[in-house]
Design a protein around this motif. Structure first.
Motif, PDB file in Angstrom:
ATOM      1  N   LEU A  82      28.911-132.193 -15.087  1.00  0.00           N
ATOM      2  CA  LEU A  82      28.654-130.896 -15.972  1.00  0.00           C
ATOM      3  C   LEU A  82      27.669-131.290 -16.870  1.00  0.00           C
ATOM      4  CD1 LEU A  82      32.467-129.541 -15.268  1.00  0.00           C
ATOM      5  CD2 LEU A  82      30.008-129.109 -14.281  1.00  0.00           C
ATOM      6  N   ILE A  83      28.141-132.372 -17.900  1.00  0.00           N
ATOM      7  CA  ILE A  83      27.870-132.517 -19.099  1.00  0.00           C
ATOM      8  C   ILE A  83      25.744-132.886 -18.401  1.00  0.00           C
ATOM      9  CG2 ILE A  83      26.421-133.547 -20.803  1.00  0.00           C
ATOM     10  CD1 ILE A  83      29.128-131.017 -21.151  1.00  0.00           C
ATOM     11  N   LEU A  84      25.191-133.753 -17.615  1.00  0.00           N
ATOM     12  CA  LEU A  84      24.042-133.695 -17.264  1.00  0.00           C
ATOM     13  C   LEU A  84      22.770-132.995 -16.952  1.00  0.00           C
ATOM     14  CD1 LEU A  84      25.080-137.051 -14.838  1.00  0.00           C
ATOM     15  CD2 LEU A  84      23.250-136.980 -16.775  1.00  0.00           C
ATOM     16  N   THR A  85      24.265-132.164 -16.096  1.00  0.00           N
ATOM     17  CA  THR A  85      23.376-130.366 -15.966  1.00  0.00           C
ATOM     18  C   THR A  85      23.011-130.031 -16.772  1.00  0.00           C
ATOM     19  OG1 THR A  85      24.904-130.462 -12.988  1.00  0.00           O
ATOM     20  CG2 THR A  85      23.173-128.535 -14.642  1.00  0.00           C
ATOM     21  N   ILE A  87      22.430-130.771 -20.263  1.00  0.00           N
ATOM     22  CA  ILE A  87      21.825-131.507 -21.130  1.00  0.00           C
ATOM     23  C   ILE A  87      20.531-131.502 -20.335  1.00  0.00           C
ATOM     24  CG2 ILE A  87      20.331-133.885 -21.620  1.00  0.00           C
ATOM     25  CD1 ILE A  87      23.381-135.362 -21.900  1.00  0.00           C
ATOM     26  N   VAL A  88      20.175-131.036 -19.406  1.00  0.00           N
ATOM     27  CA  VAL A  88      18.497-130.811 -19.214  1.00  0.00           C
ATOM     28  C   VAL A  88      18.003-129.464 -18.784  1.00  0.00           C
ATOM     29  CG1 VAL A  88      17.232-130.493 -16.885  1.00  0.00           C
ATOM     30  CG2 VAL A  88      18.683-132.934 -17.422  1.00  0.00           C
ATOM     31  N   VAL A  89      19.138-128.819 -18.881  1.00  0.00           N
ATOM     32  CA  VAL A  89      18.908-126.885 -18.985  1.00  0.00           C
ATOM     33  C   VAL A  89      19.040-127.135 -20.577  1.00  0.00           C
ATOM     34  CG1 VAL A  89      20.690-124.886 -19.008  1.00  0.00           C
ATOM     35  CG2 VAL A  89      20.503-126.350 -16.838  1.00  0.00           C
ATOM     36  N   VAL A  91      17.244-129.000 -22.192  1.00  0.00           N
ATOM     37  CA  VAL A  91      15.591-129.264 -23.434  1.00  0.00           C
ATOM     38  C   VAL A  91      15.462-127.736 -22.247  1.00  0.00           C
ATOM     39  CG1 VAL A  91      14.371-130.852 -22.909  1.00  0.00           C
ATOM     40  CG2 VAL A  91      16.515-131.611 -23.286  1.00  0.00           C
ATOM     41  N   ALA A  92      15.474-127.484 -21.549  1.00  0.00           N
ATOM     42  CA  ALA A  92      14.613-126.288 -20.895  1.00  0.00           C
ATOM     43  C   ALA A  92      14.701-124.795 -22.073  1.00  0.00           C
ATOM     44  CB  ALA A  92      15.150-126.180 -19.689  1.00  0.00           C
ATOM     45  N   THR A  94      15.799-125.019 -24.801  1.00  0.00           N
ATOM     46  CA  THR A  94      14.876-125.577 -26.238  1.00  0.00           C
ATOM     47  C   THR A  94      13.549-125.042 -26.243  1.00  0.00           C
ATOM     48  OG1 THR A  94      16.582-127.264 -26.825  1.00  0.00           O
ATOM     49  CG2 THR A  94      14.503-127.129 -28.243  1.00  0.00           C
ATOM     50  N   ALA A  95      13.075-126.265 -25.190  1.00  0.00           N
ATOM     51  CA  ALA A  95      11.664-125.226 -24.809  1.00  0.00           C
ATOM     52  C   ALA A  95      11.114-124.428 -24.732  1.00  0.00           C
ATOM     53  CB  ALA A  95      10.704-125.976 -23.389  1.00  0.00           C
TER      54      ALA A  95
ATOM     55  N   VAL B  61      16.192-137.412 -21.796  1.00  0.00           N
ATOM     56  CA  VAL B  61      16.221-136.434 -22.543  1.00  0.00           C
ATOM     57  C   VAL B  61      16.608-135.433 -24.018  1.00  0.00           C
ATOM     58  CG1 VAL B  61      16.381-133.482 -21.821  1.00  0.00           C
ATOM     59  CG2 VAL B  61      16.420-136.033 -20.087  1.00  0.00           C
ATOM     60  N   SER B  66      13.211-133.627 -25.713  1.00  0.00           N
ATOM     61  CA  SER B  66      13.477-132.753 -27.250  1.00  0.00           C
ATOM     62  C   SER B  66      13.017-132.931 -28.296  1.00  0.00           C
ATOM     63  CB  SER B  66      15.327-132.679 -27.808  1.00  0.00           C
ATOM     64  OG  SER B  66      16.068-131.628 -26.766  1.00  0.00           O
ATOM     65  N   LEU B  69       9.261-132.063 -28.350  1.00  0.00           N
ATOM     66  CA  LEU B  69       8.438-130.988 -27.872  1.00  0.00           C
ATOM     67  C   LEU B  69       8.753-129.994 -28.978  1.00  0.00           C
ATOM     68  CD1 LEU B  69      10.723-129.457 -24.912  1.00  0.00           C
ATOM     69  CD2 LEU B  69       8.642-129.622 -25.339  1.00  0.00           C
ATOM     70  N   GLU B 158      20.145-126.048 -11.539  1.00  0.00           N
ATOM     71  CA  GLU B 158      19.554-126.396 -12.390  1.00  0.00           C
ATOM     72  C   GLU B 158      17.925-126.519 -12.737  1.00  0.00           C
ATOM     73  OE1 GLU B 158      21.222-130.494 -13.129  1.00  0.00           O
ATOM     74  OE2 GLU B 158      19.144-131.165 -14.021  1.00  0.00           O
ATOM     75  N   ALA B 165      11.793-121.641 -16.672  1.00  0.00           N
ATOM     76  CA  ALA B 165      11.970-121.893 -18.103  1.00  0.00           C
ATOM     77  C   ALA B 165      10.505-122.515 -17.849  1.00  0.00           C
ATOM     78  CB  ALA B 165      13.285-122.623 -18.690  1.00  0.00           C
TER      79      ALA B 165
END
Lengths: 123, 194
Positions: A82-85, A87-89, A91-92, A94-95, B61, B66, B69, B158, B165
């Motif tokens: 769950l946390i792997l998913t 983390i990546v979301v 960053v998305a 944040t961008a 990541v 981060s 960015l 995901e 995004a």
């Protein structure tokens, strides 16, 4: 509630303190980049909370080994996934937030919340 | 085991110190760097908590992409935070009240590492026990098999989120030429290439 079970909650308390530091940065600071940084800190603290819950005493990483004993304990793989998913979301998002900040800076010439509000009222 | 507990407490102390430093520092460049350090310390702690897969991802990541960015955003905006006129008292009260409520909530939670906690008794044993057979004995890492197979739709969702995004970032930063003439304060912009 004896002292041993209180010590077992110590990790949670530290994680909550970290979370609240991030929350404070989000609500107390008017700078947009600082707000995103606060959100990031809050986010990482939530990840740490999940990972803390997934740990097992005497356990090891959830990688099955041929040589291990039959009763070898493994930490919970589900919280890791769950946390792997997340983390990546994270960053998305944040961008996306940072792109909005760049855009706001282009239109208003500022990234301070109060200055942007004043400019908005004037127009 | 005692040594590991010492390392645990040391990393937690560093995490708390870094978080407070981020809250206090005015220079945004320093704040971004501290956030990177915070991510990396978080990754180190995840390694102690027996979650190496998450630690790798967080280090690459969270601490890597981060930070890059945010540094890019700093280059396009400003590096210094202006002193805020807002009083810190109300946010502080809100934070303390929320924090105490959460800590009160943890009193009912199972002890950290308790093998009989609900987190470990639902679902988990079946993943651990069946993974090796289901993956034809070729995938020792249970996290990988849950991520890519048992909960593969999560991962598909995901990638959809990341795709959305990415498109949104491109649309926000796009420059449709004529917009520039409408801006009265275009002299204040510098290096505004998305």
């Amino acid at each position: 509630m004896d002292i041993n079970s209180l010590a077992g909650l110590f990790n949670y308390w530290i994680v909550i303190v970290l979370m609240m530091t991030g929350f404070y940065i989000v609500i107390a600071r008017g700078n947009l980049i600082k707000t995103v940084i606060g959100l990031n800190i809050f986010q990482i603290s939530v990840f740490l909370l999940y990972i803390t819950m997934g740990r097992v005493d005497q356990g090891t990483a959830p990688i099955i080994q041929e040589a291990a004993q039959a009763d070898q304990a493994y930490s919970n793989p589900l919280s890791s996934v769950l946390i792997l998913t997340a983390i990546v979301v994270g960053v998305a998002t944040t961008a996306l937030a940072l792109a909005l900040i760049v855009r706001i800076r282009e239109d208003y010439g500022s990234i301070e919340e109060d200055e942007i509000l004043i400019l908005d009222r004037e127009s | 085991m005692d040594m590991l507990e010492l390392v645990d407490i040391f990393v937690l102390a560093l995490l708390a110190a870094t978080a407070v430093a981020v809250a206090r520092v005015r220079n945004l460049w320093a704040a971004v760097m501290f956030t990177g350090i915070y991510s990396f310390l978080g990754a180190a702690w995840m390694l102690i908590l027996d979650a190496p897969d998450v630690a790798f991802t967080e280090a690459a990541v969270g601490a890597g992409i981060s930070t890059v960015l945010m540094l890019g955003t700093l280059a396009l905006t400003s590096r210094e935070e202006k002193p805020s006129k807002k009083s810190p008292v109300l946010p502080l009260i809100v934070v303390v009240v929320t924090g105490s409520t959460l800590i009160y909530g943890t009193l009912d939670m199972p002890r950290v590492g308790d093998p009989s906690a609900p987190v470990h008794t639902r679902m988990n044993p079946s993943y651990i026990e069946k993974s090796e057979h289901d993956m034809h004995g070729e995938m020792p890492n249970v996290v990988t098999s849950v991520l890519a197979s048992y909960r593969g739709y999560d991962t598909l969702g995901e990638t959809t989120v990341i795709f959305t995004a990415g498109i949104a970032v491109l649309l926000i930063l796009r420059k449709p030429g004529k917009r520039k003439t409408e801006l009265p304060n275009s002299a204040e912009q510098k290096g505004s290439h998305g």
